[in-house]
Design a protein around this motif. Structure first.
Motif, PDB file in Angstrom:
ATOM      1  N   ARG A  71      -2.375 -17.472   3.407  1.00  0.00           N
ATOM      2  CA  ARG A  71      -2.708 -16.057   3.549  1.00  0.00           C
ATOM      3  C   ARG A  71      -3.820 -15.701   2.580  1.00  0.00           C
ATOM      4  NH1 ARG A  71       2.898 -13.088   3.181  1.00  0.00           N
ATOM      5  NH2 ARG A  71       1.502 -11.310   3.140  1.00  0.00           N
ATOM      6  N   LYS A  72      -4.622 -14.755   2.991  1.00  0.00           N
ATOM      7  CA  LYS A  72      -5.723 -14.306   2.148  1.00  0.00           C
ATOM      8  C   LYS A  72      -5.182 -13.473   0.987  1.00  0.00           C
ATOM      9  CE  LYS A  72      -8.212 -12.844   5.857  1.00  0.00           C
ATOM     10  NZ  LYS A  72      -9.306 -12.101   6.473  1.00  0.00           N
ATOM     11  N   PRO A  73      -5.887 -13.457  -0.139  1.00  0.00           N
ATOM     12  CA  PRO A  73      -5.415 -12.696  -1.298  1.00  0.00           C
ATOM     13  C   PRO A  73      -5.251 -11.204  -1.016  1.00  0.00           C
ATOM     14  CG  PRO A  73      -7.229 -14.122  -1.920  1.00  0.00           C
ATOM     15  CD  PRO A  73      -7.080 -14.230  -0.449  1.00  0.00           C
ATOM     16  N   LEU A  74      -6.143 -10.632  -0.202  1.00  0.00           N
ATOM     17  CA  LEU A  74      -6.028  -9.212   0.091  1.00  0.00           C
ATOM     18  C   LEU A  74      -4.809  -8.907   0.966  1.00  0.00           C
ATOM     19  CD1 LEU A  74      -9.771  -8.233   0.613  1.00  0.00           C
ATOM     20  CD2 LEU A  74      -8.298  -7.742  -1.329  1.00  0.00           C
ATOM     21  N   GLU A  75      -4.406  -9.871   1.792  1.00  0.00           N
ATOM     22  CA  GLU A  75      -3.183  -9.682   2.567  1.00  0.00           C
ATOM     23  C   GLU A  75      -1.966  -9.689   1.652  1.00  0.00           C
ATOM     24  OE1 GLU A  75      -2.939 -12.628   5.598  1.00  0.00           O
ATOM     25  OE2 GLU A  75      -4.612 -11.805   6.740  1.00  0.00           O
ATOM     26  N   LEU A  76      -1.959 -10.602   0.699  1.00  0.00           N
ATOM     27  CA  LEU A  76      -0.850 -10.651  -0.268  1.00  0.00           C
ATOM     28  C   LEU A  76      -0.786  -9.365  -1.083  1.00  0.00           C
ATOM     29  CD1 LEU A  76      -1.170 -14.312  -1.556  1.00  0.00           C
ATOM     30  CD2 LEU A  76       0.666 -13.366  -0.180  1.00  0.00           C
ATOM     31  N   LEU A  77      -1.945  -8.869  -1.500  1.00  0.00           N
ATOM     32  CA  LEU A  77      -1.995  -7.619  -2.256  1.00  0.00           C
ATOM     33  C   LEU A  77      -1.470  -6.460  -1.412  1.00  0.00           C
ATOM     34  CD1 LEU A  77      -2.929  -5.989  -4.755  1.00  0.00           C
ATOM     35  CD2 LEU A  77      -5.126  -5.759  -3.603  1.00  0.00           C
ATOM     36  N   ARG A  78      -1.895  -6.400  -0.148  1.00  0.00           N
ATOM     37  CA  ARG A  78      -1.452  -5.324   0.734  1.00  0.00           C
ATOM     38  C   ARG A  78       0.057  -5.354   0.921  1.00  0.00           C
ATOM     39  NH1 ARG A  78      -2.595  -6.309   6.772  1.00  0.00           N
ATOM     40  NH2 ARG A  78      -1.036  -7.821   6.216  1.00  0.00           N
ATOM     41  N   ASP A  79       0.591  -6.534   1.178  1.00  0.00           N
ATOM     42  CA  ASP A  79       2.024  -6.637   1.446  1.00  0.00           C
ATOM     43  C   ASP A  79       2.850  -6.340   0.192  1.00  0.00           C
ATOM     44  OD1 ASP A  79       1.318  -7.295   4.000  1.00  0.00           O
ATOM     45  OD2 ASP A  79       1.573  -9.456   3.714  1.00  0.00           O
ATOM     46  N   THR A  80       2.414  -6.839  -0.942  1.00  0.00           N
ATOM     47  CA  THR A  80       3.140  -6.597  -2.191  1.00  0.00           C
ATOM     48  C   THR A  80       3.110  -5.128  -2.568  1.00  0.00           C
ATOM     49  OG1 THR A  80       2.497  -8.802  -2.935  1.00  0.00           O
ATOM     50  CG2 THR A  80       3.326  -7.288  -4.605  1.00  0.00           C
TER      51      THR A  80
END
Length: 158
Positions: free
Chosen positions: A25-34
């Protein structure tokens, strides 16, 4: 007598296999989900105790954050080159310098207002920690700006 070390004997913990991720997963996806996980729980917890008008604004800002993160996830970080980040690095450098200067100014205002009886040497002796933090922020900003000034500019095509 047995002088053998028992630390070299195999244990059950040596054979642990960790699960491998199947998708990257892309870092921005991880940031969004977290962020969404934390924010939604916070909104759900605080909504019942807030006044109705504030609760509506709180939920509206939460949905705005969802929309903003949906747009951020579309950005491909691999396509951003070093030259496009130059203005951002310059702004961060100026922010560090400005915030360090502002902190020193606020510290001097505080000392001259609440401790006018102290001399400059006594003020520095008593509040050296705050001075060091403020000056360090400014110096860090100057290093960032100096680094940007020394970076080679990309060659332009004719």
């Amino acid at each position: 007598m047995d002088f053998e070390s028992k630390a070299n004997t195999p244990t059950a913990t040596d054979n642990i296999e960790f699960a491998q991720t199947t998708t990257t997963r892309k870092p921005l996806e991880l940031l969004r989900d977290t962020e969404a996980l934390l924010r939604r729980q916070t909104v759900a917890t605080l909504s019942p105790i807030l006044p109705p008008k504030l609760c509506n604004r709180f939920q509206a800002s939460s949905s705005l954050a969802d929309d903003s993160f949906k747009e951020l996830v579309k950005i491909d970080l691999d396509t951003i080159n070093d030259f496009e980040l130059r203005p951002v690095r310059i702004c961060v450098g100026f922010s560090f310098v400005g915030f360090g200067a502002l902190m020193i100014l606020v510290l001097l205002l505080y000392l001259n207002t609440f401790h006018p009886e102290l001399s400059t040497v006594e003020q520095i002796r008593q509040y050296w920690y705050q001075y060091v933090w403020s000056v360090s922020l400014g110096v860090t900003g100057m290093f960032i700006l100096g680094r940007e000034a020394m970076r080679p500019m990309p060659k332009r095509r004719k």
